[in-house]
Scaffold this motif. Structure first.
Motif, PDB file in Angstrom:
ATOM      1  N   PHE A   1      -4.042   2.586   1.154  1.00 46.58           N
ATOM      2  CA  PHE A   1      -4.436   1.914   2.398  1.00 46.58           C
ATOM      3  C   PHE A   1      -5.483   2.753   3.145  1.00 46.58           C
TER       4      PHE A   1
ATOM      5  N   PHE B   1      -4.261  -7.648   6.004  1.00 51.70           N
ATOM      6  CA  PHE B   1      -4.824  -8.213   4.764  1.00 51.70           C
ATOM      7  C   PHE B   1      -3.700  -8.738   3.890  1.00 51.70           C
ATOM      8  N   ARG B   2      -4.064  -9.600   2.949  1.00 55.48           N
ATOM      9  CA  ARG B   2      -3.048 -10.211   2.074  1.00 55.48           C
ATOM     10  C   ARG B   2      -2.559  -9.196   1.050  1.00 55.48           C
ATOM     11  N   ASP B   3      -1.233  -9.211   0.816  1.00 56.27           N
ATOM     12  CA  ASP B   3      -0.651  -8.331  -0.193  1.00 56.27           C
ATOM     13  C   ASP B   3      -1.177  -8.728  -1.570  1.00 56.27           C
ATOM     14  N   ILE B   4      -1.475  -7.726  -2.393  1.00 58.87           N
ATOM     15  CA  ILE B   4      -2.056  -7.983  -3.713  1.00 58.87           C
ATOM     16  C   ILE B   4      -1.027  -8.585  -4.676  1.00 58.87           C
TER      17      ILE B   4
ATOM     18  N   LEU C   1       0.020  -7.835   5.004  1.00 58.85           N
ATOM     19  CA  LEU C   1       0.315  -6.452   5.395  1.00 58.85           C
ATOM     20  C   LEU C   1      -0.500  -6.122   6.637  1.00 58.85           C
TER      21      LEU C   1
ATOM     22  N   ASN D   1       8.937  -0.592   5.334  1.00 60.75           N
ATOM     23  CA  ASN D   1       9.648   0.377   4.504  1.00 60.75           C
ATOM     24  C   ASN D   1       9.162   1.783   4.826  1.00 60.75           C
TER      25      ASN D   1
ATOM     26  N   VAL E   1      12.330   2.876   0.275  1.00 59.17           N
ATOM     27  CA  VAL E   1      11.571   2.636  -0.964  1.00 59.17           C
ATOM     28  C   VAL E   1      10.112   2.279  -0.618  1.00 59.17           C
TER      29      VAL E   1
ATOM     30  N   ASP F   1       6.296   2.550  -1.025  1.00 66.18           N
ATOM     31  CA  ASP F   1       5.355   2.883  -2.094  1.00 66.18           C
ATOM     32  C   ASP F   1       4.066   3.489  -1.545  1.00 66.18           C
ATOM     33  N   VAL F   2       3.570   2.929  -0.464  1.00 66.69           N
ATOM     34  CA  VAL F   2       2.288   3.388   0.091  1.00 66.69           C
ATOM     35  C   VAL F   2       2.554   4.139   1.396  1.00 66.69           C
TER      36      VAL F   2
ATOM     37  N   HIS G   1       2.895   0.317   7.315  1.00 62.79           N
ATOM     38  CA  HIS G   1       2.544  -1.094   7.192  1.00 62.79           C
ATOM     39  C   HIS G   1       3.765  -1.940   7.499  1.00 62.79           C
TER      40      HIS G   1
ATOM     41  N   HIS H   1       5.143  -5.677   6.605  1.00 59.87           N
ATOM     42  CA  HIS H   1       4.981  -6.871   5.788  1.00 59.87           C
ATOM     43  C   HIS H   1       5.345  -8.074   6.661  1.00 59.87           C
TER      44      HIS H   1
END
Ligand code: AMP
Length: 126
Positions: free
Chosen positions: A11, A33-36, A45, A97, A103, A105-106, A110, A112
């Motif tokens: 990000f 922006f839209r989650d991939i 996100l 998260n 959990v 990840d980035v 952010h 969601h």
């Protein structure tokens, strides 16, 4: 212990323009922006432009202007998606998260925004 922020996270690269994104909304302090890999028909996100690893980091160290902008932008996106309760939308779920338990990840804060269908139970059983 102080917060640490890894500026090589994906990000951070999006914010520097090194990686493209599907922008939904941008303000002075916030990018959405839209989650991939969407987990629901609507999956956006929302990130602050500042270098914050988690919600608690942001709440501790962000300015009032950043916090107000972030909060209002999340609400504005819900309206733009047509899922806000004020507009009689179907509603949504916000998830942020953090760390190992969350959990994450980035490692850049952010939230969601998920909607577009009934989302089921809040958590899966481990
Ligand atoms: P989390 O597990 O809460 O850290 O979620 C990270 C989210 O980032 C996941 O839902 C990924 O699908 C999403 N993601 C990872 N890379 C990208 C990217 N380049 N553009 C948009 N979303 C991404």
């Amino acid at each position: 212990m102080a917060y640490t922020y890894d500026d090589q996270n994906i990000f951070a690269k999006i914010l520097r323009g090194e990686i493209p994104n599907d922008t939904v909304m941008e303000t002075d302090h916030t990018l959405a922006f839209r989650d991939i890999a969407p987990q629901a028909p609507e999956h956006v996100l929302v990130i602050p432009k500042g270098a914050y690893v988690s919600y608690d980091h942001f709440a501790s160290e962000a300015s009032d202007a950043e916090i107000a902008d972030y909060t209002r932008t999340i609400g504005a996106i819900c309206k733009q998606l047509g899922v806000d309760l004020g507009g009689d939308g179907m509603g949504y779920r916000l998830i942020s998260n953090a760390g190992t338990a969350g959990v994450q990840d980035v490692p850049h804060l952010h939230v969601h925004i998920l909607s577009g269908r009934p989302l089921g139970p809040m958590l899966m059983r481990a």
